[in-house]
Design an enzyme around this catalytic site. Structure first.
Site, PDB file in Angstrom:
ATOM      1  N   THR A 240      12.459 -62.230 -38.714  1.00 32.82           N
ATOM      2  CA  THR A 240      11.665 -62.547 -39.903  1.00 32.82           C
ATOM      3  C   THR A 240      10.277 -61.940 -39.774  1.00 32.82           C
ATOM      4  O   THR A 240       9.655 -62.034 -38.715  1.00 32.82           O
ATOM      5  CB  THR A 240      11.570 -64.079 -40.074  1.00 32.82           C
ATOM      6  OG1 THR A 240      12.906 -64.582 -40.203  1.00 32.82           O
ATOM      7  CG2 THR A 240      10.751 -64.463 -41.292  1.00 32.82           C
ATOM      8  N   CYS A 320      -5.383 -55.455 -17.739  1.00 26.69           N
ATOM      9  CA  CYS A 320      -4.078 -55.836 -17.203  1.00 26.69           C
ATOM     10  C   CYS A 320      -3.720 -57.225 -17.701  1.00 26.69           C
ATOM     11  O   CYS A 320      -4.555 -58.115 -17.681  1.00 26.69           O
ATOM     12  CB  CYS A 320      -4.178 -55.810 -15.685  1.00 26.69           C
ATOM     13  SG  CYS A 320      -2.610 -55.653 -14.905  1.00 26.69           S
TER      14      CYS A 320
END
Ligand code: PLP
Length: 376
Positions: A240, A320
């Site tokens: 969706t 990171c």
């Protein structure tokens, strides 16, 4: 001696004003995008439903598709909405790599490196991070092949010679996938001008929200789904649609422009940092908002913490997800030796002002001066 204890780190947050210079990790949300998100949040309806509410949601979805498609020079039907740049790159490689020899630029983002097959060949770069295209024909070989080459690098801002690479790919009968995640909101990007077969873009790198991105393809290029689900996106990406995120993405795509003033601020920062002993990495062909500054002898993590204590937010190498700083494969590929662990990335957001550049320059000069004195 500069305080670097975690106590000082946390305490400083209450007293220091913040200067956000980490746009390549994520851009601040643009108010126009926020308004579009808020409006979409009030809409109930699944674009796949046939009733009136569903049709209204479908209209917003298709308007959004058209806006993003127009920005990057593709037809609306050649755009596949995804959850972001990582998924768009993974979808392209999933669809295009099978049966092809894969070549990957040495400074690609982990989104591409992680999705590429383990036996992929590496296209090397020079000290400025520019792909060495002379090596490309041999790497592509004579059979079916796919090159993955980014448009602009997330750590250095270096802009790759993508159109030249595309010509080599065409001559070799190879496909070209371009990761344009960092370039998308910061320079003119047109898939046909670049000669790319597919291209990944991401909303949160252009002033939209995280949670939306797109894979753009040249007309007729078949894309097999990574997530089949309910057959959304013409069977190319199930699930969706997150309409608020997609509407926010489209709003950002409508207004995002190469920010004229950012290059001036970046040049001010680079001139001052150089006077403090920094080396600017990444060559001359760079995004206007990005500078990668190495301070010889000082670990990048240390610089990031000191600057953070002074209220300046930058990053070391690639941001990171684990919060740890990994050694930069980008700077290592550029053959920079120890400097690869001593460089920070300063990336100006779309709303950066002169005051942000001045704040950075003051904090950086103070840091460099103190560290140099400490080392003497
Ligand atoms: N490609 C590049 C060059 C990036 O810099 C990033 C994110 O930093 C990605 C891909 C991943 O995009 P996203 O965060 O939308 O998944």
């Amino acid at each position: 001696m500069i305080l670097e204890t975690s106590y000082a780190y946390h305490f400083s947050r209450f007293f220091v004003s913040m200067t956000y210079l980490d746009a390549n990790a994520t851009e601040p949300l643009h108010p126009v995008s926020r308004d579009a998100i808020l409006a979409a949040l009030t809409l109930t309806g699944n674009p796949s439903s046939v009733h009136a509410a569903g049709r209204a949601a479908r209209r917003l979805l298709e308007d959004s598709r058209e806006a993003v498609a127009r920005r990057f020079g593709v037809r609306p039907e050649d755009l596949v909405f995804t959850s972001g740049g990582t998924e768009a790159n993974a979808l392209a490689i999933h669809a295009l790599a099978p049966g092809r020899r894969v070549v990957v630029g040495a400074t690609e983002h982990d989104a591409v490196r992680g999705a590429a097959p383990p036996h992929a060949a590496m296209l090397p770069v020079n000290r400025d991070g520019l792909a060495l295209l002379d090596a490309l024909p041999a790497l592509l070989g004579h059979g079916p092949a796919l090159l993955c080459l980014m448009l602009a690098n997330n750590e250095t801002g270096t802009i790759q010679p993508v159109a030249e690479a595309a010509a080599i790919c065409r001559a070799a009968g190879a496909l070209l996938h371009v990761d344009a995640v960092q370039a998308g909101g910061r320079m003119a990007v047109d898939i046909a001008d670049l000669g790319a077969d597919s291209m990944a873009v991401s909303s949160h790198k252009m002033g939209g929200p995280a949670g939306a991105g797109a894979l753009l393809v040249r007309p007729g290029l078949p894309i097999t789904a990574l997530i089949a689900g309910g057959g959304q996106e013409r069977g190319r990406r199930g699930g969706t649609h997150p309409l608020p995120a997609i509407a926010g993405f489209a709003a950002a795509a409508r207004i995002a422009a190469a920010p004229a003033g950012l290059a001036v601020l970046r040049d001010m920062i680079e001139a001052a940092a150089t006077r403090s002993g920094a080396i600017v990495l990444g060559g001359a062909r760079r995004l206007a908002n990005t500078t990668c500054l190495a301070l010889p002898g000082v670990r990048a993590e240390r610089q990031v913490i000191i600057l953070d204590m002074a209220g300046i937010q930058v990053s070391a190498g690639a941001a990171c997800s684990s919060g740890k700083v990994a050694r930069s494969h980008v700077l290592a590929a550029m053959g920079l030796g120890a400097l690869a662990g001593e460089a920070i990335r300063v990336s100006l957001p779309w709303n950066a002002a002169a005051a942000d550049a001045y704040a950075f320059i003051a904090a950086y000069s103070a840091m460099a001066g103190r560290l140099t004195r400490d080392a003497a």
